[in-house]
Design an enzyme around this catalytic site. Structure first.
Site, short mmCIF file in Angstrom:
data_model
loop_
_atom_site.label_atom_id
_atom_site.label_comp_id
_atom_site.label_asym_id
_atom_site.label_seq_id
_atom_site.Cartn_x
_atom_site.Cartn_y
_atom_site.Cartn_z
N LEU A 33 0.91 -1.11 -0.14
CA LEU A 33 -0.50 -0.07 -0.27
C LEU A 33 0.91 1.25 0.01
CD1 LEU A 33 -2.71 -1.26 2.95
CD2 LEU A 33 -2.98 -1.08 0.24
N GLY A 36 -1.67 6.53 -2.41
CA GLY A 36 -2.80 6.55 -3.13
C GLY A 36 -4.16 5.59 -3.08
N HIS A 37 -3.56 4.80 -2.28
CA HIS A 37 -4.35 3.39 -1.48
C HIS A 37 -5.06 3.82 -0.56
CE1 HIS A 37 -2.08 0.24 -3.17
NE2 HIS A 37 -2.59 0.05 -3.96
N GLN A 152 -10.25 0.25 -14.97
CA GLN A 152 -10.73 -0.43 -14.78
C GLN A 152 -12.02 -0.11 -13.58
OE1 GLN A 152 -8.39 -3.34 -11.66
NE2 GLN A 152 -8.81 -1.08 -9.74
O1 PAF Z 1 -6.65 -2.08 -8.52
C1 PAF Z 1 -6.18 -3.22 -7.98
O2 PAF Z 1 -5.06 -3.55 -7.20
C2 PAF Z 1 -6.86 -4.83 -8.49
O3 PAF Z 1 -7.29 -4.37 -9.83
C3 PAF Z 1 -8.08 -5.58 -7.70
C4 PAF Z 1 -9.53 -3.61 -8.06
C5 PAF Z 1 -7.57 -5.03 -6.06
C6 PAF Z 1 -8.51 -6.01 -8.04
O4 PAF Z 1 -8.44 -7.27 -7.42
#
Ligand code: PAF
Length: 285
Positions: A33, A36-37, A152
């Site tokens: 992490l 950003g996270h 995504q």
């Molecule tokens: O963005 C990510 O880190 C991954 O694609 C996710 C959404 C956790 C799915 O594994």
């Protein structure tokens, strides 16, 4: 803060909280992490009663030649980082996420085709499959994804709408280093010299935005100016495209918001970045 490793325990925990009318927020991650996270977690911390994150490096979203095995992992560091912020860290084992009888694959068709879909066949199917599975286990009311993985986030929104999954999707902004490099767990692969070159990706995107805002309407001109800047720093462009931000189709003259999206190889390290640009004038067709 609670650590849950078993799928059934996670299901039971979420059900109990829903029975108590608690609002559940969820940030799925692959760990290692960074700020950003954390910014995604902070974005919904105050909107929910219970904040759950998952740490799971999903094998289904990596191609055979990709970095699944060497993807950076540091569970203890991750746990320490999120301790003040989240209520539950869900760290499932692969054989619990995909038990032997597991046989379902979730695919969003059209949105998974352009950009990363071209260069990473199967990637988005792996993402939607694991996210659908995680949503089924965690049963969040709200889930947050980062704009850095813009494609995504669009795909997840489409999946949620198409399957009526009942999860509200929020998208958090890209967090950048002071020199503009978008934060990514994969930045750890860069040595000092590669790290320097990598900042030109953002410079290239910024140039594209500037040209658009100055009134340049010829997409090819804008792409070639960005390409010149980025390639001039010994970076290999995998894709660099300007698309309609709502559907990732080629831009039409009526497009109001576009996404400039790039995947760039710094030697063998693949980084992605993007910029959303509001276009207030017609683009040349
Ligand atoms: O963005 C990510 O880190 C991954 O694609 C996710 C959404 C956790 C799915 O594994």
């Amino acid at each position: 803060m609670k650590i849950i490793r078993k799928v059934q325990e996670m299901i039971d925990f979420s059900e109990t909280n829903h029975q108590q009318d608690k609002l559940i927020g969820f940030v799925p991650t692959m760990g290692f992490l960074h700020q950003g996270h954390l910014s995604l977690m902070k974005l919904i911390r105050d909107q929910v009663d219970v904040l759950i994150i998952s740490i799971y490096v999903n094998p289904k979203q990596f191609g055979p030649q990709e970095d699944f095995k060497k993807y950076p992992r540091d569970e203890q560091r991750d746990i320490n980082l999120v301790k003040p912020l989240v209520d539950v860290v869900f760290i499932p084992e692969s054989d619990d996420i995909y038990p032997p009888r597991y046989d379902t694959f979730v695919q969003v068709e059209e949105l998974s085709k352009p950009l990363c879909g071209k260069s990473r066949p199967g990637h988005f199917g792996g993402v939607t499959t694991v996210v659908a599975r995680l949503f089924g286990i965690v049963k969040p009311d709200i889930a947050v994804f980062g704009q850095k993985d813009y494609q995504q986030s669009l795909i997840i929104k489409r999946m949620v709408e198409d399957l009526n999954l009942g999860v509200k999707i929020q998208v958090g902004p890209i967090i950048r280093e002071p020199d503009g490099l978008a934060l990514s767990s994969r930045n750890i692969y860069l040595d000092e010299q590669q790290r320097k070159r990598a900042q030109e990706i953002n410079q290239g995107l910024a140039l594209g935005e500037k040209l658009m805002k100055q009134g340049e309407t010829d997409i090819d001109q804008i792409i070639s100016a960005m390409t010149e800047l980025i390639s001039g720093h010994d970076l290999n462009i995998e894709y660099l495209e300007i698309l309609d931000s709502s559907n990732l189709q080629e831009v039409s003259s009526m497009t109001e918001q576009v996404i400039i999206a790039a995947a760039v190889l710094v030697d063998n390290i693949r980084l992605i970045d993007n910029r959303l640009v509001d276009v207030d004038r017609k683009l040349e067709e």
